[in-house]
Design an enzyme around this catalytic site. Sequence first.
Site, mmCIF file in Angstrom:
data_model
loop_
_atom_site.group_PDB
_atom_site.id
_atom_site.type_symbol
_atom_site.label_atom_id
_atom_site.label_comp_id
_atom_site.label_asym_id
_atom_site.label_seq_id
_atom_site.Cartn_x
_atom_site.Cartn_y
_atom_site.Cartn_z
ATOM 1 N N GLU A 250 -1.326 9.005 -11.454
ATOM 2 C CA GLU A 250 -1.004 7.643 -11.833
ATOM 3 C C GLU A 250 -1.114 7.818 -13.575
ATOM 4 O OE1 GLU A 250 -3.980 6.105 -8.595
ATOM 5 O OE2 GLU A 250 -3.879 5.014 -10.121
ATOM 6 N N ARG B 263 0.970 -1.090 -0.016
ATOM 7 C CA ARG B 263 -0.047 -0.037 0.025
ATOM 8 C C ARG B 263 0.891 1.245 -0.086
ATOM 9 N NH1 ARG B 263 -4.472 0.675 -1.982
ATOM 10 N NH2 ARG B 263 -5.390 -0.924 -0.815
ATOM 11 N N ARG C 196 1.604 -6.506 -9.702
ATOM 12 C CA ARG C 196 2.042 -6.063 -8.549
ATOM 13 C C ARG C 196 2.123 -6.760 -7.164
ATOM 14 N NH1 ARG C 196 -3.095 -2.534 -6.035
ATOM 15 N NH2 ARG C 196 -4.721 -4.022 -6.176
ATOM 16 N N HIS D 262 1.131 3.048 -10.538
ATOM 17 C CA HIS D 262 0.226 3.544 -9.321
ATOM 18 C C HIS D 262 0.953 4.462 -8.426
ATOM 19 C CE1 HIS D 262 -2.954 3.642 -6.745
ATOM 20 N NE2 HIS D 262 -4.043 2.832 -7.415
ATOM 21 N N GLN E 241 -7.884 -7.423 -8.509
ATOM 22 C CA GLN E 241 -7.905 -5.863 -8.901
ATOM 23 C C GLN E 241 -6.495 -5.622 -9.218
ATOM 24 O OE1 GLN E 241 -10.281 -3.074 -8.083
ATOM 25 N NE2 GLN E 241 -9.019 -1.805 -7.089
HETATM 26 O O1 TA6 Z 1 -6.063 3.862 -9.106
HETATM 27 C C1 TA6 Z 1 -7.110 4.458 -8.267
HETATM 28 C C2 TA6 Z 1 -7.812 2.916 -7.759
HETATM 29 O O2 TA6 Z 1 -8.123 2.267 -8.869
HETATM 30 C C3 TA6 Z 1 -8.935 3.519 -6.793
HETATM 31 O O3 TA6 Z 1 -10.207 3.142 -7.370
HETATM 32 C C4 TA6 Z 1 -8.648 2.649 -5.408
HETATM 33 O O4 TA6 Z 1 -9.285 1.399 -5.278
HETATM 34 C C5 TA6 Z 1 -7.094 2.534 -5.688
HETATM 35 O O5 TA6 Z 1 -7.121 2.252 -6.968
HETATM 36 C C6 TA6 Z 1 -6.649 1.369 -4.817
HETATM 37 O O6 TA6 Z 1 -6.855 0.238 -5.401
HETATM 38 P P1 TA6 Z 1 -6.225 -1.121 -4.449
HETATM 39 O O7 TA6 Z 1 -6.604 -2.491 -5.323
HETATM 40 O O8 TA6 Z 1 -4.763 -1.030 -4.395
HETATM 41 O O9 TA6 Z 1 -7.150 -1.104 -3.223
#
Ligand code: TA6
Length: 297
Positions: free
Chosen positions: A259, A59, A82, A155, A77
């Site tokens: 980003e 994070r 990563r 990111h 996601q």
């Molecule tokens: O890049 C922004 C985003 O897509 C937000 O929607 C939020 O979800 C963030 O990334 C963090 O995502 P994560 O999967 O690291 O919790």
Amino acid sequence: MATTAAAMAATSVVVLDRGNNTTCTINLHGATVVSWRVNNQEQLFVSKLASFDGKKAIRGGIPFVFPQFGAWSFGPQHGFARITRWHLERAPDRLHNGDVEAIFSLMDNEFTRSIWNYQFRITYRLILREKELHFHIGVYNPSKELSFSFNMLLHTYLKVPDVRRCQITGLHGCHFIDKTRENALYQEGREVVTVNEWTDRIYQHTPQEHVITNVVSGRKMRLHKYNFPDTVIWNPWIDRSREMSDFGDDEFPNMLCVEAGNVTSPVILLPGTAFEASQILQIIIEGNVSRKTKRNR
Ligand code: TA6
């Protein structure tokens, strides 16, 4: 002999040291840049609750999003890059001009093919300069038959004294998908963008350069990008902060994600072809000439 977690952790960090307390630290877990210190000042935000268990995404810092941005029906996601261990292709090496370079790589493996059944190879070259950090990325499709399409994004979590005082240039007139308002499409009317609430926007077809004011010690940061047509701006603010177990409820004022990426239109890579993209983060010292002028010299 089984590699202990401690041994794994110990061998997971690569440091580029340019001297003068200017360093860049990369965790092989995701090839995540977890620190960029310039004259001993940290430029990147990493949550005090970030997980370094070699499983969850880190994070903070600069997670590498590939081959999917956002939610994914086939896998995690923001993709698997990563949360996968990368290979150190070339150890940190001092260049003739004093800069330090290292190269990381990721290739398809059993885990990635179980989610996304394509061959690929990514090289990720980082160069630590005096006041700049350069990112050069190559994605190669070694297949003879199959094309594949992907999203890719850096990111970047910038560390800021107070996000409410930051301004971001280069978004005026751009259309954006607002994830805080059911992904509706809007057009940015402000000359400079500020963040004073939960913000989660995908700006499309943005110019090659953004300047972010009031980053560490009130300075400006220039983000220069190439072949990354989109820019995502994110801050979870109060409520979303509480939903993340690896993010402190009080940390949102001290981070701003800017980003650079390929989000709205995936890249299609034909067999035997390659794609390149790059980003430069530059700390602007007032009176510092812009990249263009420097190049024209
Ligand atoms: O890049 C922004 C985003 O897509 C937000 O929607 C939020 O979800 C963030 O990334 C963090 O995502 P994560 O999967 O690291 O919790």
